[in-house]
Design a protein around this motif. Structure first.
Motif, PDB file in Angstrom:
ATOM      1  N   VAL A 198       0.811  -1.215   0.000  1.00 10.23           N
ATOM      2  CA  VAL A 198       0.000   0.000   0.000  1.00 10.23           C
ATOM      3  C   VAL A 198       0.845   1.266   0.000  1.00 10.23           C
ATOM      4  CG1 VAL A 198      -1.841   1.237   1.198  1.00 10.23           C
ATOM      5  CG2 VAL A 198      -1.776  -1.259   1.257  1.00 10.23           C
ATOM      6  N   ALA A 199       1.912   1.271   0.802  1.00 10.58           N
ATOM      7  CA  ALA A 199       2.624   2.534   0.979  1.00 10.58           C
ATOM      8  C   ALA A 199       4.141   2.427   1.008  1.00 10.58           C
ATOM      9  CB  ALA A 199       2.156   3.217   2.275  1.00 10.58           C
ATOM     10  N   ARG A 200       4.717   1.244   1.201  1.00 10.91           N
ATOM     11  CA  ARG A 200       6.169   1.138   1.320  1.00 10.91           C
ATOM     12  C   ARG A 200       6.693  -0.067   0.542  1.00 10.91           C
ATOM     13  NH1 ARG A 200       8.930   4.247   5.252  1.00 10.91           N
ATOM     14  NH2 ARG A 200      10.759   3.207   4.402  1.00 10.91           N
ATOM     15  N   PRO A 201       6.895   0.055  -0.762  1.00  6.58           N
ATOM     16  CA  PRO A 201       7.381  -1.086  -1.547  1.00  6.58           C
ATOM     17  C   PRO A 201       8.795  -1.518  -1.196  1.00  6.58           C
ATOM     18  CG  PRO A 201       7.349   0.916  -2.873  1.00  6.58           C
ATOM     19  CD  PRO A 201       6.650   1.246  -1.597  1.00  6.58           C
ATOM     20  N   ASP A 202       9.511  -0.721  -0.398  1.00  2.17           N
ATOM     21  CA  ASP A 202      10.870  -1.096  -0.011  1.00  2.17           C
ATOM     22  C   ASP A 202      10.893  -2.041   1.190  1.00  2.17           C
ATOM     23  OD1 ASP A 202       9.788   1.072   1.432  1.00  2.17           O
ATOM     24  OD2 ASP A 202      11.752   1.606   2.225  1.00  2.17           O
ATOM     25  N   ILE A 203       9.747  -2.302   1.810  1.00  2.00           N
ATOM     26  CA  ILE A 203       9.694  -3.102   3.032  1.00  2.00           C
ATOM     27  C   ILE A 203       9.412  -4.593   2.799  1.00  2.00           C
ATOM     28  CG2 ILE A 203       8.387  -3.418   5.183  1.00  2.00           C
ATOM     29  CD1 ILE A 203      10.367  -1.113   5.255  1.00  2.00           C
ATOM     30  N   PRO A 204       8.569  -4.995   1.832  1.00  2.00           N
ATOM     31  CA  PRO A 204       8.170  -6.405   1.736  1.00  2.00           C
ATOM     32  C   PRO A 204       9.304  -7.397   1.544  1.00  2.00           C
ATOM     33  CG  PRO A 204       6.683  -5.054   0.442  1.00  2.00           C
ATOM     34  CD  PRO A 204       7.807  -4.168   0.884  1.00  2.00           C
ATOM     35  N   THR A 205      10.416  -6.988   0.934  1.00  2.00           N
ATOM     36  CA  THR A 205      11.512  -7.934   0.730  1.00  2.00           C
ATOM     37  C   THR A 205      12.051  -8.418   2.065  1.00  2.00           C
ATOM     38  OG1 THR A 205      12.078  -6.673  -1.250  1.00  2.00           O
ATOM     39  CG2 THR A 205      13.651  -8.331  -0.519  1.00  2.00           C
ATOM     40  N   PRO A 216      10.613   8.010   6.619  1.00  2.00           N
ATOM     41  CA  PRO A 216       9.245   7.978   6.079  1.00  2.00           C
ATOM     42  C   PRO A 216       9.236   8.278   4.586  1.00  2.00           C
ATOM     43  CG  PRO A 216       9.613  10.003   7.309  1.00  2.00           C
ATOM     44  CD  PRO A 216      10.830   9.149   7.532  1.00  2.00           C
ATOM     45  N   ILE A 217       8.503   7.480   3.858  1.00  2.00           N
ATOM     46  CA  ILE A 217       8.366   7.663   2.415  1.00  2.00           C
ATOM     47  C   ILE A 217       6.883   7.734   2.087  1.00  2.00           C
ATOM     48  CG2 ILE A 217       8.688   6.599   0.148  1.00  2.00           C
ATOM     49  CD1 ILE A 217      11.258   5.394   1.136  1.00  2.00           C
ATOM     50  N   ALA A 241      13.995   6.726  -6.699  1.00  2.00           N
ATOM     51  CA  ALA A 241      12.823   6.960  -7.548  1.00  2.00           C
ATOM     52  C   ALA A 241      11.628   7.418  -6.713  1.00  2.00           C
ATOM     53  CB  ALA A 241      12.480   5.693  -8.325  1.00  2.00           C
ATOM     54  N   LEU A 242      11.424   6.776  -5.559  1.00  2.00           N
ATOM     55  CA  LEU A 242      10.297   7.153  -4.709  1.00  2.00           C
ATOM     56  C   LEU A 242      10.476   8.554  -4.138  1.00  2.00           C
ATOM     57  CD1 LEU A 242       9.752   3.805  -2.772  1.00  2.00           C
ATOM     58  CD2 LEU A 242       8.388   4.697  -4.662  1.00  2.00           C
TER      59      LEU A 242
END
Length: 371
Positions: free
Chosen positions: A136-143, A173-174, A342-343
């Motif tokens: 939803v908000a942080r694509p850098d976290i799921p890995t 925070p992003i 990029a973000l």
């Protein structure tokens, strides 16, 4: 389903027929929960929840239907759900996970960190909480969350890595921005990466990809990202790269079809990989030495041949934003900063080493058949 006598389910069926009374509305061929009027608006439904966007006449038609239900409370402007905030302004829509992060407690650490962690369930529970915020908000976290959730025998060091991931969520925070792009120059850009080798343990192998909508100014907004274990065994890294790219293209097709229906125009797709070996295989007529990637290779060749993929690009590894989706931050070597850059900048402009267009591939000379 929830509610007495499946009330939510029955509500959904009732409203479906009423949405179809809106002039020129049709059911999307990509998703059976989305109704749209090309160039005017769309409605997305899930049980008794609806999300709609469009021009004033379209929104007025939707309002006239939903006002008959006292169960609906419309939300406009800023919305908060399960700690995730979404707000809109003249520039677009913005999603932030700040409030959610502060509700998560860190794990207690007991030295030595090399010993087995006393409560593996709490580690997996924290990983699940971290994973919620990713799509939803942080694509850098799921890995990180995926790797931690799949640890069969976590140690204290793994618990510290989970705490470090939580600290990153709070300290850096992003906000995901969804700016208003130029409809005339839209392009779906797909980035993919794979981490692992033939000798890597299965929990260490990771597929990561993302696809975004980009316009001529290189501004973008993220449509989807994924970070997970490969769904089948890849004997080598090239087969893994082909699998990641094929998964990314397949995941992007339905969303692109929906956008094409809504905008009444074709949206080209560009695919990006940092694997020269995968790029060379796709753009040539060679057979793969690793047959586990054969089906993915043929699918990608076909997509490039028929124009589903307008162009295939190979980029520098340091410029591939999907790298952060295939490696956790505690990997060695660590993933690059392309995704965070990029973000933060709102621009997606990777450095391209080589590319092949669909037209180039169709017109390339075929190898002669041996007598």
């Amino acid at each position: 389903m929830y509610g007495k006598n499946d009330s939510g389910r029955h509500f959904n069926f009732i409203t479906q027929s009423r949405f179809l009374t809106i002039p020129n509305i049709t059911l999307s061929s990509a998703f059976d929960t989305i109704y749209l009027v090309p160039l005017h608006g769309a409605i997305s439904t899930y049980v008794d929840d609806t999300l709609n966007a469009g021009d004033a006449p379209f929104l007025s038609s939707v309002h006239n239907i939903l006002k008959n239900y006292s169960t609906h409370r419309p939300d406009h402007g800023s919305i908060q759900f399960a700690g995730i905030c979404a707000c809109s302004d003249d520039a677009g829509v913005h999603c932030d996970a700040g409030p959610y992060a502060f509700t998560i407690a860190a794990l207690p650490l007991t030295p030595p960190l090399s010993s087995p962690f006393a409560d593996p369930k709490s580690l997996h529970f924290l990983a699940a909480k971290l994973f919620w915020v990713g799509p939803v908000a942080r694509p850098d976290i799921p890995t990180n969350a995926t790797q931690l959730a799949n640890m069969p025998s976590p140690t204290g060091a793994d618990a510290r890595r989970a705490n470090d991931t939580l600290a990153t969520l709070i300290r850096l925070p992003i906000t995901l921005h969804y700016p208003k792009l130029d409809p005339a120059t839209l392009q779906a850009s797909v980035f993919a990466d794979y981490s692992g080798s033939a000798v890597s343990p299965l929990p260490k192998r990771q597929v990561g990809f993302l696809f975004a909508l980009v316009d001529a100014s290189h501004r973008f907004f993220l449509l989807h990202s994924a970070s997970h274990r490969p769904h089948r065994v890849c004997r080598g890294s090239c087969a893994g790269e082909l699998l990641a790219l094929a998964d990314a293209v397949a995941a992007a097709l339905d969303v692109r079809l929906l956008l094409q229906e809504l905008l009444s125009r074709r949206i080209p797709m560009a695919a990006y990989t940092d694997s020269s070996a995968a790029y060379d295989l796709i753009t040539s007529f060679k057979d793969p030495t690793d047959m586990t990637g054969k089906n993915d290779l043929f699918m990608l060749r076909r997509a490039l041949l028929d124009g589903t993929i307008r162009a295939l690009h190979v980029v520098h590894g340091a410029q591939n934003p999907a790298d952060a989706l295939s490696k956790p931050t505690f990997a060695r070597p660590a993933p690059n900063d392309a995704l965070n850059e990029a973000l933060s900048s709102g621009m997606l402009r990777p450095l391209i080493r080589a590319h092949t267009t669909s037209a180039d591939y169709r017109n390339a000379p075929r190898p002669r058949a041996e007598a």
